[in-house]
Motif scaffolding. Structure first.
Motif, PDB file in Angstrom:
ATOM      1  N   ILE A  34      -3.522   6.439  11.301  1.00 48.78           N
ATOM      2  CA  ILE A  34      -4.495   6.558  10.221  1.00 48.78           C
ATOM      3  C   ILE A  34      -4.456   8.002   9.720  1.00 48.78           C
ATOM      4  CG2 ILE A  34      -6.434   7.076  11.767  1.00 48.78           C
ATOM      5  CD1 ILE A  34      -8.230   5.474   9.758  1.00 48.78           C
ATOM      6  N   HIS A  35      -4.560   8.174   8.422  1.00 47.59           N
ATOM      7  CA  HIS A  35      -4.634   9.516   7.829  1.00 47.59           C
ATOM      8  C   HIS A  35      -6.017  10.083   8.141  1.00 47.59           C
ATOM      9  CE1 HIS A  35      -4.850  12.681   4.815  1.00 47.59           C
ATOM     10  NE2 HIS A  35      -3.527  12.543   4.633  1.00 47.59           N
ATOM     11  N   LEU A  36      -6.086  11.368   8.414  1.00 52.74           N
ATOM     12  CA  LEU A  36      -7.347  12.027   8.753  1.00 52.74           C
ATOM     13  C   LEU A  36      -8.432  11.769   7.709  1.00 52.74           C
ATOM     14  CD1 LEU A  36      -9.079  13.977  10.431  1.00 52.74           C
ATOM     15  CD2 LEU A  36      -7.987  15.858   9.194  1.00 52.74           C
ATOM     16  N   GLU A  37      -8.076  11.803   6.424  1.00 53.45           N
ATOM     17  CA  GLU A  37      -9.077  11.579   5.371  1.00 53.45           C
ATOM     18  C   GLU A  37      -9.660  10.169   5.453  1.00 53.45           C
ATOM     19  OE1 GLU A  37      -7.771  12.779   1.466  1.00 53.45           O
ATOM     20  OE2 GLU A  37      -6.881  14.605   2.278  1.00 53.45           O
ATOM     21  N   ASP A  38      -8.832   9.176   5.771  1.00 54.76           N
ATOM     22  CA  ASP A  38      -9.336   7.807   5.914  1.00 54.76           C
ATOM     23  C   ASP A  38     -10.202   7.671   7.165  1.00 54.76           C
ATOM     24  OD1 ASP A  38      -8.326   6.657   3.582  1.00 54.76           O
ATOM     25  OD2 ASP A  38      -6.415   6.154   4.519  1.00 54.76           O
ATOM     26  N   ALA A  58     -10.044   2.012  13.906  1.00 54.38           N
ATOM     27  CA  ALA A  58      -9.825   3.009  12.858  1.00 54.38           C
ATOM     28  C   ALA A  58      -8.327   3.282  12.759  1.00 54.38           C
ATOM     29  CB  ALA A  58     -10.606   4.283  13.171  1.00 54.38           C
ATOM     30  N   THR A  59      -7.638   2.350  12.128  1.00 54.05           N
ATOM     31  CA  THR A  59      -6.201   2.459  11.905  1.00 54.05           C
ATOM     32  C   THR A  59      -5.905   2.011  10.487  1.00 54.05           C
ATOM     33  OG1 THR A  59      -5.703   0.201  12.619  1.00 54.05           O
ATOM     34  CG2 THR A  59      -5.683   1.908  14.316  1.00 54.05           C
ATOM     35  N   ALA A  60      -4.789   2.474   9.964  1.00 52.96           N
ATOM     36  CA  ALA A  60      -4.372   2.023   8.638  1.00 52.96           C
ATOM     37  C   ALA A  60      -4.006   0.542   8.707  1.00 52.96           C
ATOM     38  CB  ALA A  60      -3.174   2.843   8.156  1.00 52.96           C
ATOM     39  N   PRO A  61      -4.123  -0.172   7.604  1.00 48.78           N
ATOM     40  CA  PRO A  61      -3.846  -1.617   7.625  1.00 48.78           C
ATOM     41  C   PRO A  61      -2.370  -1.966   7.788  1.00 48.78           C
ATOM     42  CG  PRO A  61      -4.598  -0.923   5.449  1.00 48.78           C
ATOM     43  CD  PRO A  61      -4.679   0.267   6.336  1.00 48.78           C
ATOM     44  N   GLU A  62      -1.476  -0.993   7.685  1.00 46.56           N
ATOM     45  CA  GLU A  62      -0.049  -1.274   7.822  1.00 46.56           C
ATOM     46  C   GLU A  62       0.551  -0.437   8.950  1.00 46.56           C
ATOM     47  OE1 GLU A  62       2.183  -1.201   4.183  1.00 46.56           O
ATOM     48  OE2 GLU A  62       0.535  -2.121   3.064  1.00 46.56           O
ATOM     49  N   PRO A  63       0.482  -0.926  10.215  1.00 46.18           N
ATOM     50  CA  PRO A  63       1.123  -0.184  11.300  1.00 46.18           C
ATOM     51  C   PRO A  63       2.632  -0.138  11.076  1.00 46.18           C
ATOM     52  CG  PRO A  63       0.416  -2.340  12.057  1.00 46.18           C
ATOM     53  CD  PRO A  63      -0.074  -2.186  10.651  1.00 46.18           C
ATOM     54  N   ALA A  64       3.293   0.769  11.769  1.00 49.86           N
ATOM     55  CA  ALA A  64       4.741   0.936  11.612  1.00 49.86           C
ATOM     56  C   ALA A  64       5.398   0.961  12.983  1.00 49.86           C
ATOM     57  CB  ALA A  64       5.043   2.245  10.885  1.00 49.86           C
ATOM     58  N   THR A  65       6.636   0.527  13.051  1.00 48.71           N
ATOM     59  CA  THR A  65       7.380   0.718  14.288  1.00 48.71           C
ATOM     60  C   THR A  65       7.757   2.198  14.363  1.00 48.71           C
ATOM     61  OG1 THR A  65       9.552   0.310  13.302  1.00 48.71           O
ATOM     62  CG2 THR A  65       8.360  -1.624  14.200  1.00 48.71           C
ATOM     63  N   LEU A 112     -13.027  -3.313   9.417  1.00 49.14           N
ATOM     64  CA  LEU A 112     -13.206  -2.379   8.296  1.00 49.14           C
ATOM     65  C   LEU A 112     -12.857  -3.053   6.978  1.00 49.14           C
ATOM     66  CD1 LEU A 112     -11.781   1.041   9.593  1.00 49.14           C
ATOM     67  CD2 LEU A 112     -14.129   0.555   8.890  1.00 49.14           C
ATOM     68  N   LEU A 113     -11.732  -3.766   6.964  1.00 53.83           N
ATOM     69  CA  LEU A 113     -11.317  -4.459   5.740  1.00 53.83           C
ATOM     70  C   LEU A 113     -12.322  -5.540   5.350  1.00 53.83           C
ATOM     71  CD1 LEU A 113      -7.489  -4.737   6.434  1.00 53.83           C
ATOM     72  CD2 LEU A 113      -8.624  -3.222   4.782  1.00 53.83           C
ATOM     73  N   ALA A 114     -12.831  -6.276   6.318  1.00 54.91           N
ATOM     74  CA  ALA A 114     -13.818  -7.319   6.044  1.00 54.91           C
ATOM     75  C   ALA A 114     -15.102  -6.728   5.454  1.00 54.91           C
ATOM     76  CB  ALA A 114     -14.129  -8.107   7.317  1.00 54.91           C
ATOM     77  N   HIS A 115     -15.387  -5.481   5.817  1.00 56.34           N
ATOM     78  CA  HIS A 115     -16.563  -4.798   5.282  1.00 56.34           C
ATOM     79  C   HIS A 115     -16.290  -4.186   3.907  1.00 56.34           C
ATOM     80  CE1 HIS A 115     -20.068  -4.703   7.848  1.00 56.34           C
ATOM     81  NE2 HIS A 115     -20.555  -3.742   7.096  1.00 56.34           N
ATOM     82  N   GLY A 116     -15.065  -4.312   3.422  1.00 53.55           N
ATOM     83  CA  GLY A 116     -14.730  -3.796   2.099  1.00 53.55           C
ATOM     84  C   GLY A 116     -14.282  -2.353   2.081  1.00 53.55           C
ATOM     85  N   PHE A 117     -13.977  -1.787   3.239  1.00 55.60           N
ATOM     86  CA  PHE A 117     -13.528  -0.398   3.273  1.00 55.60           C
ATOM     87  C   PHE A 117     -12.206  -0.263   2.526  1.00 55.60           C
ATOM     88  CE2 PHE A 117     -11.255   3.223   5.120  1.00 55.60           C
ATOM     89  CZ  PHE A 117     -12.193   4.219   4.931  1.00 55.60           C
ATOM     90  N   GLN A 118     -12.126   0.743   1.659  1.00 54.27           N
ATOM     91  CA  GLN A 118     -10.919   1.000   0.873  1.00 54.27           C
ATOM     92  C   GLN A 118     -10.190   2.210   1.455  1.00 54.27           C
ATOM     93  OE1 GLN A 118      -9.854  -0.858  -1.913  1.00 54.27           O
ATOM     94  NE2 GLN A 118     -11.426  -2.236  -1.143  1.00 54.27           N
ATOM     95  N   PHE A 119      -8.983   1.988   1.921  1.00 52.21           N
ATOM     96  CA  PHE A 119      -8.167   3.071   2.453  1.00 52.21           C
ATOM     97  C   PHE A 119      -7.529   3.842   1.309  1.00 52.21           C
ATOM     98  CE2 PHE A 119      -8.533   0.361   6.081  1.00 52.21           C
ATOM     99  CZ  PHE A 119      -8.484   1.212   7.176  1.00 52.21           C
ATOM    100  N   GLN A 120      -7.559   5.151   1.395  1.00 51.84           N
ATOM    101  CA  GLN A 120      -6.838   5.971   0.432  1.00 51.84           C
ATOM    102  C   GLN A 120      -5.348   5.955   0.778  1.00 51.84           C
ATOM    103  OE1 GLN A 120      -8.352   9.967  -0.006  1.00 51.84           O
ATOM    104  NE2 GLN A 120      -6.706  10.568  -1.376  1.00 51.84           N
ATOM    105  N   TYR A 121      -5.050   5.874   2.089  1.00 49.03           N
ATOM    106  CA  TYR A 121      -3.669   5.880   2.564  1.00 49.03           C
ATOM    107  C   TYR A 121      -3.436   4.656   3.453  1.00 49.03           C
ATOM    108  CZ  TYR A 121      -3.859  10.696   0.986  1.00 49.03           C
ATOM    109  OH  TYR A 121      -4.010  11.820   0.218  1.00 49.03           O
TER     110      TYR A 121
END
Length: 135
Positions: A34-38, A58-65, A112-121
């Motif tokens: 997750i980006h610090l700002e998010d 508290a993670t970005a919605p698109e994890p990466a390998t 977070l997504l279900a609550h409508g949180f919008q990720f900047q990153y």
């Protein structure tokens, strides 16, 4: 958490800036990030909204390998991805701490997504570009 001045990213940067970076182990392990700002925005939203209680990822919605992360970092720096660090060498160098970089967790922020949180990153490349190319 991805930001300036600490964490795994800062430890990876010297090798990648020299064009010597690569995957850790086989590179197939998932890295939730997750980006610090998010992270700060998510924490602020949870403090402000009393209906947001309990555990949240508290993670970005698109994890990466690790391979995807390493490739994105190399590209963001305009460098090749050359030298993988074999799992055996990481275990020798880091001991039990190697589990932190060789372990795999594919975590998503469903609540977070279900609550409508919008990720900047929400995607890795823009997050790395923002960290590495802004002052």
């Amino acid at each position: 958490m991805l930001g300036r001045g600490g964490g795994l990213l800062q430890r990876m940067l010297p090798a990648f800036r020299l064009g010597l970076g690569g995957t850790l182990g086989d590179g197939r392990q998932w890295m939730s990030w997750i980006h610090l700002e998010d992270w700060l925005a998510a924490a602020e939203a949870m403090i402000a909204d009393p209906t947001m209680s309990g555990a949240y990822n508290a993670t970005a919605p698109e994890p990466a390998t690790n391979r995807e992360f390493s490739q994105a970092l190399a590209e963001a720096l305009g460098r090749p991805m050359l030298l993988p660090l074999p799992a055996g060498l990481l275990k020798l160098l880091l001991g039990e701490m190697s589990a932190l970089v060789l372990g795999s967790q594919r975590v998503k922020p469903e609540r977070l997504l279900a609550h409508g949180f919008q990720f900047q990153y929400s995607r890795l490349k823009p997050a790395l570009d923002a960290i590495l190319h802004t002052s």
